[in-house]
Structure formats: C-alpha cells, structure tokens
Design a protein around this motif. Structure first.
Motif, PDB file in Angstrom:
ATOM      1  N   PRO A 124      17.598  56.526  61.677  1.00 57.74           N
ATOM      2  CA  PRO A 124      18.167  55.326  61.065  1.00 57.74           C
ATOM      3  C   PRO A 124      17.852  54.058  61.852  1.00 57.74           C
ATOM      4  O   PRO A 124      18.084  52.955  61.353  1.00 57.74           O
ATOM      5  CB  PRO A 124      19.678  55.598  61.060  1.00 57.74           C
ATOM      6  CG  PRO A 124      19.892  56.701  62.031  1.00 57.74           C
ATOM      7  CD  PRO A 124      18.634  57.469  62.125  1.00 57.74           C
ATOM      8  N   LEU A 125      17.307  54.194  63.057  1.00 58.57           N
ATOM      9  CA  LEU A 125      16.936  53.003  63.821  1.00 58.57           C
ATOM     10  C   LEU A 125      15.972  52.128  63.023  1.00 58.57           C
ATOM     11  O   LEU A 125      16.082  50.902  63.016  1.00 58.57           O
ATOM     12  CB  LEU A 125      16.296  53.424  65.154  1.00 58.57           C
ATOM     13  CG  LEU A 125      15.991  52.274  66.128  1.00 58.57           C
ATOM     14  CD1 LEU A 125      17.277  51.564  66.527  1.00 58.57           C
ATOM     15  CD2 LEU A 125      15.254  52.786  67.358  1.00 58.57           C
ATOM     16  N   LEU A 126      15.039  52.787  62.324  1.00 61.70           N
ATOM     17  CA  LEU A 126      14.065  52.028  61.532  1.00 61.70           C
ATOM     18  C   LEU A 126      14.778  51.169  60.493  1.00 61.70           C
ATOM     19  O   LEU A 126      14.444  50.002  60.281  1.00 61.70           O
ATOM     20  CB  LEU A 126      13.087  52.997  60.851  1.00 61.70           C
ATOM     21  CG  LEU A 126      12.029  52.333  59.961  1.00 61.70           C
ATOM     22  CD1 LEU A 126      11.176  51.364  60.761  1.00 61.70           C
ATOM     23  CD2 LEU A 126      11.140  53.377  59.309  1.00 61.70           C
ATOM     24  N   MET A 127      15.806  51.757  59.849  1.00 64.54           N
ATOM     25  CA  MET A 127      16.548  51.008  58.826  1.00 64.54           C
ATOM     26  C   MET A 127      17.215  49.783  59.451  1.00 64.54           C
ATOM     27  O   MET A 127      17.105  48.670  58.928  1.00 64.54           O
ATOM     28  CB  MET A 127      17.596  51.910  58.193  1.00 64.54           C
ATOM     29  CG  MET A 127      18.400  51.224  57.113  1.00 64.54           C
ATOM     30  SD  MET A 127      19.875  52.188  56.708  1.00 64.54           S
ATOM     31  CE  MET A 127      21.083  51.498  57.800  1.00 64.54           C
ATOM     32  N   TRP A 128      17.853  49.978  60.581  1.00 66.52           N
ATOM     33  CA  TRP A 128      18.562  48.848  61.193  1.00 66.52           C
ATOM     34  C   TRP A 128      17.588  47.775  61.658  1.00 66.52           C
ATOM     35  O   TRP A 128      17.850  46.572  61.516  1.00 66.52           O
ATOM     36  CB  TRP A 128      19.424  49.343  62.368  1.00 66.52           C
ATOM     37  CG  TRP A 128      20.607  50.132  61.891  1.00 66.52           C
ATOM     38  CD1 TRP A 128      20.815  51.478  62.022  1.00 66.52           C
ATOM     39  CD2 TRP A 128      21.732  49.629  61.161  1.00 66.52           C
ATOM     40  NE1 TRP A 128      21.987  51.840  61.424  1.00 66.52           N
ATOM     41  CE2 TRP A 128      22.580  50.734  60.889  1.00 66.52           C
ATOM     42  CE3 TRP A 128      22.105  48.366  60.706  1.00 66.52           C
ATOM     43  CZ2 TRP A 128      23.771  50.609  60.185  1.00 66.52           C
ATOM     44  CZ3 TRP A 128      23.294  48.237  60.013  1.00 66.52           C
ATOM     45  CH2 TRP A 128      24.116  49.344  59.763  1.00 66.52           C
ATOM     46  N   VAL A 129      16.455  48.220  62.213  1.00 60.86           N
ATOM     47  CA  VAL A 129      15.456  47.239  62.652  1.00 60.86           C
ATOM     48  C   VAL A 129      14.910  46.483  61.451  1.00 60.86           C
ATOM     49  O   VAL A 129      14.722  45.264  61.489  1.00 60.86           O
ATOM     50  CB  VAL A 129      14.326  47.949  63.439  1.00 60.86           C
ATOM     51  CG1 VAL A 129      13.151  47.010  63.655  1.00 60.86           C
ATOM     52  CG2 VAL A 129      14.853  48.446  64.769  1.00 60.86           C
ATOM     53  N   THR A 130      14.691  47.216  60.362  1.00 63.63           N
ATOM     54  CA  THR A 130      14.188  46.559  59.143  1.00 63.63           C
ATOM     55  C   THR A 130      15.171  45.496  58.661  1.00 63.63           C
ATOM     56  O   THR A 130      14.782  44.362  58.350  1.00 63.63           O
ATOM     57  CB  THR A 130      13.977  47.615  58.034  1.00 63.63           C
ATOM     58  OG1 THR A 130      13.043  48.582  58.499  1.00 63.63           O
ATOM     59  CG2 THR A 130      13.459  46.964  56.776  1.00 63.63           C
ATOM     60  N   ILE A 131      16.453  45.859  58.627  1.00 60.33           N
ATOM     61  CA  ILE A 131      17.464  44.889  58.185  1.00 60.33           C
ATOM     62  C   ILE A 131      17.495  43.695  59.134  1.00 60.33           C
ATOM     63  O   ILE A 131      17.543  42.538  58.699  1.00 60.33           O
ATOM     64  CB  ILE A 131      18.847  45.569  58.104  1.00 60.33           C
ATOM     65  CG1 ILE A 131      18.840  46.628  56.996  1.00 60.33           C
ATOM     66  CG2 ILE A 131      19.936  44.543  57.842  1.00 60.33           C
ATOM     67  CD1 ILE A 131      20.129  47.421  56.895  1.00 60.33           C
ATOM     68  N   ALA A 132      17.410  43.997  60.444  1.00 62.01           N
ATOM     69  CA  ALA A 132      17.440  42.905  61.419  1.00 62.01           C
ATOM     70  C   ALA A 132      16.255  41.962  61.219  1.00 62.01           C
ATOM     71  O   ALA A 132      16.398  40.742  61.302  1.00 62.01           O
ATOM     72  CB  ALA A 132      17.423  43.481  62.834  1.00 62.01           C
ATOM     73  N   PHE A 133      15.085  42.538  60.925  1.00 62.50           N
ATOM     74  CA  PHE A 133      13.920  41.681  60.694  1.00 62.50           C
ATOM     75  C   PHE A 133      14.116  40.833  59.441  1.00 62.50           C
ATOM     76  O   PHE A 133      13.699  39.677  59.395  1.00 62.50           O
ATOM     77  CB  PHE A 133      12.645  42.529  60.584  1.00 62.50           C
ATOM     78  CG  PHE A 133      11.906  42.628  61.882  1.00 62.50           C
ATOM     79  CD1 PHE A 133      12.282  43.565  62.836  1.00 62.50           C
ATOM     80  CD2 PHE A 133      10.848  41.778  62.170  1.00 62.50           C
ATOM     81  CE1 PHE A 133      11.620  43.647  64.049  1.00 62.50           C
ATOM     82  CE2 PHE A 133      10.176  41.853  63.376  1.00 62.50           C
ATOM     83  CZ  PHE A 133      10.558  42.795  64.320  1.00 62.50           C
ATOM     84  N   GLY A 134      14.722  41.420  58.414  1.00 65.41           N
ATOM     85  CA  GLY A 134      15.005  40.638  57.208  1.00 65.41           C
ATOM     86  C   GLY A 134      15.865  39.432  57.537  1.00 65.41           C
ATOM     87  O   GLY A 134      15.588  38.307  57.097  1.00 65.41           O
ATOM     88  N   ALA A 199      11.212  57.239  54.372  1.00 64.28           N
ATOM     89  CA  ALA A 199      12.571  57.488  53.865  1.00 64.28           C
ATOM     90  C   ALA A 199      13.641  56.970  54.834  1.00 64.28           C
ATOM     91  O   ALA A 199      14.704  56.510  54.414  1.00 64.28           O
ATOM     92  CB  ALA A 199      12.772  58.971  53.610  1.00 64.28           C
ATOM     93  N   ASN A 200      13.346  57.032  56.154  1.00 65.64           N
ATOM     94  CA  ASN A 200      14.388  56.622  57.082  1.00 65.64           C
ATOM     95  C   ASN A 200      14.502  55.104  57.226  1.00 65.64           C
ATOM     96  O   ASN A 200      15.329  54.610  57.973  1.00 65.64           O
ATOM     97  CB  ASN A 200      14.188  57.283  58.461  1.00 65.64           C
ATOM     98  CG  ASN A 200      12.853  56.913  59.069  1.00 65.64           C
ATOM     99  OD1 ASN A 200      11.938  56.527  58.360  1.00 65.64           O
ATOM    100  ND2 ASN A 200      12.740  57.032  60.377  1.00 65.64           N
ATOM    101  N   ALA A 201      13.667  54.365  56.495  1.00 68.65           N
ATOM    102  CA  ALA A 201      13.844  52.916  56.459  1.00 68.65           C
ATOM    103  C   ALA A 201      14.846  52.526  55.381  1.00 68.65           C
ATOM    104  O   ALA A 201      15.355  51.417  55.372  1.00 68.65           O
ATOM    105  CB  ALA A 201      12.511  52.218  56.193  1.00 68.65           C
TER     106      ALA A 201
END
Lengths: 399, 326
Positions: A124-134, A199-201
């Motif tokens: 889930p780190l990828l998801m959080w990083v993606t949201i943070a980049f957004g 999927a984990n993003a």
C-alpha cells in the motif's frame, strides 16, 4: 431594494441568539431555494405530461431504495466533497479559487506519474505515495496564482482561470508524451490513456463489505473524504490559521492592523486548497479506472464550486450537499428509465437549484446585515458597551 | 510552400479571431458597465446550440420575392444564437445587478448551467444530447478583393472566408463609435468607473448595466452561433473548447479597449491555428502542440503579474452598486 436604510428597532422585536439567527437564515434560504427549484422543475415535468411526484419519487427511490443505489451516490459525492472543501478553504479567506479544476487535473497527472514510475514501491506504500504526489502536484500548481497574488497583486480569479486553460493542455501533453500508452498489443494503436496502474496503487474497494457491487467504485476514499472534512472543520474553527483566515476574509485592513501577515495567510490557504484539490481526481484515477484516460471526467472542480455554495462553505454542509448532488446525478438514470422526461432534466434542476441558492443566500445575508446595522444603531443610542461587543462578534461571524 | 502554409494559417486564425473577438467585445460591454463576466464561455455554448437549431430549422427560403437571395438558414441561426445568448445573459444581469450576487459567483454558475441547458435544448432540438446531425446550411465563403490575390500563397489568408469574418472586423467601427463618441457610451463607461458619480449626474446605473450584460450575451451568443453554423456546420458538445476564456484573456490584455482587443484576438487566434497548420514547421516541431495552445493563458498571467506592461480594469467592475436601482 433599499433594505439597508432599515427603520429603528421596535420594542417588541424578539432577541434571538446570534447562532440561531445565522443558521436560521441560512436554512430558510436553503429551503426556499429547494422549493423554488422543485416548483420550477415541476413546471418542466408537467410540460412533458408526467407527474412531478412520480419523477421526484423515482429520483429518490433510485438513490435510497437500494444499497447499491446509495453506493453509487456516495462514490459520485466523494470527489465533490474534496473539491468543494478546496473551494471553501479559500473562500473563508476572502479568495475565490476557480482553479480547483486545473489543480486536480495536474494532480491526476502527478499521481499517474508516481503510480507508473514508482511502481517498485511495495504494498500500500505505492498507493499512499501516489496520493501524496497528486496532492503535491496540485499544491505546486495552486501556488503559482497564490504567490502571484501576494507578490504582484494579480487577481486570483483571473490567474486561476488561465491556469485551468494551461492544465487542460498539460494533461493532453502528458498522456501523449511522457505517460503515453505502452502496453498495447502489436497491431493496435490506441493512445487514449496511460498504462494500467499496478493493483497496489489503487484504493481498495469498500462497498463489497456493505453489499454494494464493485461497479459502484465505493472505496476507502469516501471515509477519507469524511475525515478530511472533519480536519478542515478543525483547521478552520479551532486552529490559528482558521481564525486568521476569517479575519482576512472579513476585512484585510483590520486583519493587518491586528498583526496578521496577510500574504502568508493567503499562501497557506491556497496551499491547503491545492492539497484538497489534489485529492479530487483520486476517485476516478485510483478507485474507478486504474489509469488516466484522455476522456477523464472533467468539471469536477467547477461542480465543487456549486457544491460549496450549496453547503455554504461549511464542511458538514458540503458533505450533505455533495450527497444531494450525487442523488440528483444518479437520478438522471432514474428519470431516463422510469419516465418520459429526458435525463437532461436533472441537469436543469441542478442549475435552477444553484441559481436560486445563490440568490436566496444573498438575500438572507442582506437581511442579516440590515439587522446588524439596526442593532448597531440601537447600540449607538443606548451606548451599551456589551451590546457593542456583541455586534462586532456578529459582524465577524457573518463571513 | 512555407508561405502558403502561413497564408492558410492566417486564414484559420481569422476564424478563431472572429470567435474570440466577438466574445471579447461581449465581455468589453459588460465589464465597461461594471459587471465582471466570466460567464462568456457559457453564453457562447448557448449560442452554439441555438444557432445550430436556427440554421437547421430555417433551411427553406421565405416565400418568393421575400428571400432576396440571402442564405436565410445561416442568418437566422446567427440571429437566434444572438437572441438566445442575450436571453441567457439576463440571468447574470438579474443576479448581479438586481440581487447583487457576487459577479464571479454568478459567472461560474452561468458556465455550469450552460453546459446542462445546452444538453437539454439539444434533446428538444435534435433528439440527442450531445450533437446535431451534420449537413447544416452555411453561407457561401467570400474572397476579399485585392488581398486574396497577394502572391506567394499569402493570399490564401483572404480566400474562402465566412462573411461573418468581415462583419467581425468591421464591427470595431460601430463599437468604438458607440463607446467613445456617444452619450450612451460615456454613460456606460461611467457606470463601470464610478457609479456613484454617474448617478449623481442623473445616469441610471442599473438599466445601463443590464444593457451591458445583455449586449455581452448577444455578442457571445453570436460568436457561439458563428462557431456552430459557419465553422463546424453542426452542433457538438464541448465545441467552444474554452475559447470564452481565451476571449477573457484577450480582453484583459487589450486593457478593455476595442481596437487593442482586435490585435489580441488575432494574435491568440493565430496561436490556435499554429498546431493545425504550422505544426510541421521546424520551429514548432520542437515545441509540443499543447504548449503552443497554452500561450494565450501564459501570456495573460505574465501581463497580469505586471512583468510586462500594465493593465487596469474598469474601476468599479466587480463591485455591487448599493444605490437605489431606479
């Protein structure tokens, strides 16, 4: 229309607590706007030879009659909560961020970049990083009009409109350029979206726990939106920034005299607004599609402005208004299936609702202002310092 | 070869110029009367759908002897687009002048409502929500005498233009005259600069502001109708592509002056034409199309920030006027 030159207060005018006066006026305005919209809508419905009760009933049952119906409503409401909050934050400081539209588009590009290029991140780190980049992308984009406003005085309304234009081309460039589609099969040439994210993003689905099908895309983003609304409420009501924002929004001159650094407050608000705007695109990016399409759902930023009006810029009001908007948007399908009225009727209903809300709130505010002036006049006559302090408090609350 | 491309690009620029200039003039009348109008895009959208309906609907010429050989379909389309734009703008006028709603708020609402209203009207007019059937009549294009025969292919810029382009170019004369040489124009401008002073001299502010906003809707509606009738030959959702905002940008850069607005509109129109016609030229191959399309917005921000030049909007634009609305 000369409501300002109000007559002197009469003896039998009731004294109501100020919060009741504020809330009461707003609620009355909202109810009036709803009634006007429903009545005008009924005229259109009758013109199509349908019964208003049947049409409005169809809209309501379609949203509230079943679990998945309400699931769809919630997932429509989710991005609108973020964008309306983004608008409201700036509004509290007397600024108008029309650029939420552009900011969330850039946020989506930044998030898509992170999801695709940083896909080595585990779990889930990828998801959080993606949201943070957004959020970061949107903040970066929002800081341009903010800094220009503070440093050069360029009005944020015009600069953010221009930034929206830039953002649309920026997304088009990103999808055609650095983020172009590479997973195509030989012989196919589709370039209408980015690659699929891992999927984990993606933001995990929440709806299936409540019996809502995954096609509703009701994800953990909705609870996040509620938490965000609570945080925004806390920042605006309980933190120093919120107090300073209201002071600047009420009167730049007095705030400055009171020792508040106007520029720093304005920039902080715009940064917060941008961060919220960055979350707007996450519903379609990470909960729904899993890639950034060329035909992305646009105008969420502008709709957010409408939802912010409807919710009167209060976080709780915004959540409710977003759900109402979702009910109406979902109702389009109901109207199409169950009645002879075209589905576009609902968009007209939304339009009428917004126009009447804007006007009735304005009238309610003027009425409140007239009342305050009357009170102030009374204070001058009596010379009562306690009442004078009361009036000052009212004037601040008015924003 | 290259000159021919430049000529063709200028020809396309004229098309965009017409849309941007007409809409920008709309914004000019509104803002000069003191009402900020960011709803131009929405008023244009209404112009596109109604204009297209007009052109579709009036394809048959009037009975013998009354048609004067004129292309009535397109003409009616343009007139209806204009009328519909003005009618739609009444909402903005009511909200801002009568109810004193914030001008920006009202403008945003206008843009939001226009998209939905256009879809609704489209279902009534064409039986489908997002487009009309193709094959709608349009006016015969004209070649501008003398200019169209410029050699090296540059003459192409002045060939096959819609008569509306000529109308738009010539419009600068009556507009400038009305604004700067008539009593009405002086009064309209005074409402935008200092409504209190205007009222103390007996000028009725509210009606003049209504006129400004309605004119604005009419011109933006005309621009939209031109786009649907004379350029695209049909209605399609999203046709305006944010040109209303580019018109707003041109208006700001022109410092709210009709002659400078012409220059700004043409420059922005040319920027729109570059990716379409000069995308292969060596200079432009280095820059992605999308960046070329950004230029109007970037230039406007740079100018607004005061890095280059200086613009000053009408002093009272955007402020509600509290005086009695008589």
């Amino acid at each position: 229309m000369a409501t300002i030159d109000a007559p002197a207060p009469t003896a039998h005018e009731r004294v109501r607590p100020e919060w009741l006066e504020n809330i009461g006026g707003q609620l009355l305005a909202l109810v009036a706007a709803l009634v006007i919209a429903l009545l005008l809508g009924s005229v259109i419905i009758l013109a199509y030879g349908e019964s208003p009760v049947a049409v409005y009933g169809a809209i309501l049952t379609f949203s509230f009659g079943s679990r998945d119906g309400f699931g769809y409503v919630i997932s429509i409401a989710t991005p609108l909560i973020f964008s309306a909050l983004a608008v409201a934050v700036c509004f509290k400081g007397g600024m108008f961020n029309i650029g939420v539209e552009g900011q969330y588009l850039v946020g989506m590009v930044a998030a898509a970049w992170a999801a695709l290029k940083l896909d080595f991140l585990p779990g889930p780190l990828l998801m959080w990083v993606t949201i943070a980049f957004g959020m970061l992308g949107a903040v970066a984009f929002a800081s341009v009009p903010a800094v220009l406003k503070v440093k050069t005085g360029a009005h944020e309304v015009v600069t953010t409109i221009m930034m929206n234009g830039i953002a649309i081309s920026f997304v088009a460039w990103a999808i055609n350029g650095p983020l172009h589609f590479t997973q195509q099969l030989a012989g196919f040439n589709i370039n209408l979206r980015t690659d699929l994210f891992k999927a984990n993003a993606r933001i995990p689905d929440l709806g299936h726990r409540f019996g809502v099908p995954e096609s509703a895309h009701l994800s953990w983003l909705f609870p996040m939106a509620l938490v965000t609304a609570a945080i925004v409420w806390f920042v605006l009501k309980r933190m120093r920034l919120g107090y300073e924002a209201r002071a600047v929004g009420a009167s730049v001159g007095s705030a400055q005299a009171g020792g508040i650094s106007i520029g720093s407050v304005q920039i902080k608000l715009f940064v917060l607004s941008g961060a919220l705007a960055g979350l707007v695109g996450m519903q379609q990016l990470l909960a729904d599609k899993g890639y950034l399409p060329v035909q992305y759902e646009a105008a969420l930023g502008f709709t957010g402005i409408a939802v912010a009006f409807l919710g009167q810029n209060s976080p709780l009001g915004i959540v409710l208004a977003a759900v109402l908007w979702g009910v109406l948007a979902r109702g389009e399908t109901a109207v199409q299936i169950d009645t002879d009225v075209p589905r576009e009727f609902v968009i007209i209903l939304q339009g009428i609702l917004i126009i009447s809300v804007v006007v009735t709130y304005q009238l309610a505010q003027r009425r409140l202002l007239a009342r305050q002036l009357r009170k102030a006049a009374a204070v001058e006559e009596i010379g009562d310092p306690a009442a004078a302090a009361d009036v000052e408090g009212l004037a601040k609350e008015d924003r | 070869m290259v000159a021919g491309d430049i000529g063709a690009a200028i020809g396309i620029a004229f098309t965009y110029f017409t849309i941007i200039y007409l809409t920008g003039l709309g914004g000019l009348f509104s803002e000069r009367s003191g009402i900020v109008n960011i709803g131009l895009e929405g008023m244009m959208i209404i112009g596109t759908v109604t204009g297209s309906w007009g052109a579709h609907h009036f394809t048959l010429p009037p009975p013998d002897g009354l048609g004067w050989g004129l292309p009535w379909g397109p003409i009616m389309g343009l007139l209806i687009g204009m009328l519909a734009g003005a009618t739609f703008a009444t909402i903005h006028a009511l909200a801002t002048v009568t109810f004193r709603v914030d001008h920006i708020v009202s403008g945003v609402v206008i843009n939001l409502v226009a998209v939905g209203l256009a879809r609704f009207l489209s279902t009534i007019f064409f039986g489908q929500a997002t487009q009309s059937d193709p094959g709608q009549p349009h006016m015969n294009p004209v070649n501008i005498p003398l200019l169209s025969s410029i050699p090296w292919g540059l003459g192409r810029a002045f060939q096959q233009l819609s008569p509306m382009v000529v109308v738009a170019v010539l419009l600068v004369f009556p507009v400038s005259f009305a604004l700067y040489r008539t009593r009405w124009g002086l009064r309209l401008r005074s409402c935008g600069e200092n409504p209190e002073a205007a009222r103390s001299l007996g000028v009725r502010v509210a009606p003049l502001r209504y006129e400004g906003v309605l004119l604005s809707g009419a011109l933006a509606g005309l621009a939209g109708a031109y786009l649907a009738v004379e350029v695209a030959y049909s209605w399609g959702e999203g046709q305006t592509q944010g040109l209303g905002f580019i018109a707003l940008a041109a208006l700001i850069l022109s410092n709210w002056n009709p002659v400078r607005l012409m220059v700004a509109s043409f420059v922005f129109g040319f920027a729109q034409a570059i990716p379409l016609r000069l995308g292969d030229a060596p200079i432009f191959r280095l820059i992605p199309d999308q960046f070329v399309r950004m230029t109007p917005y970037v230039v406007t921000i740079v100018v607004l920030a005061g890095f280059v030049g200086k613009v000053r909007p009408p002093a009272a634009a955007g402020k509600a006027y509290e005086g009695t609305t008589t």
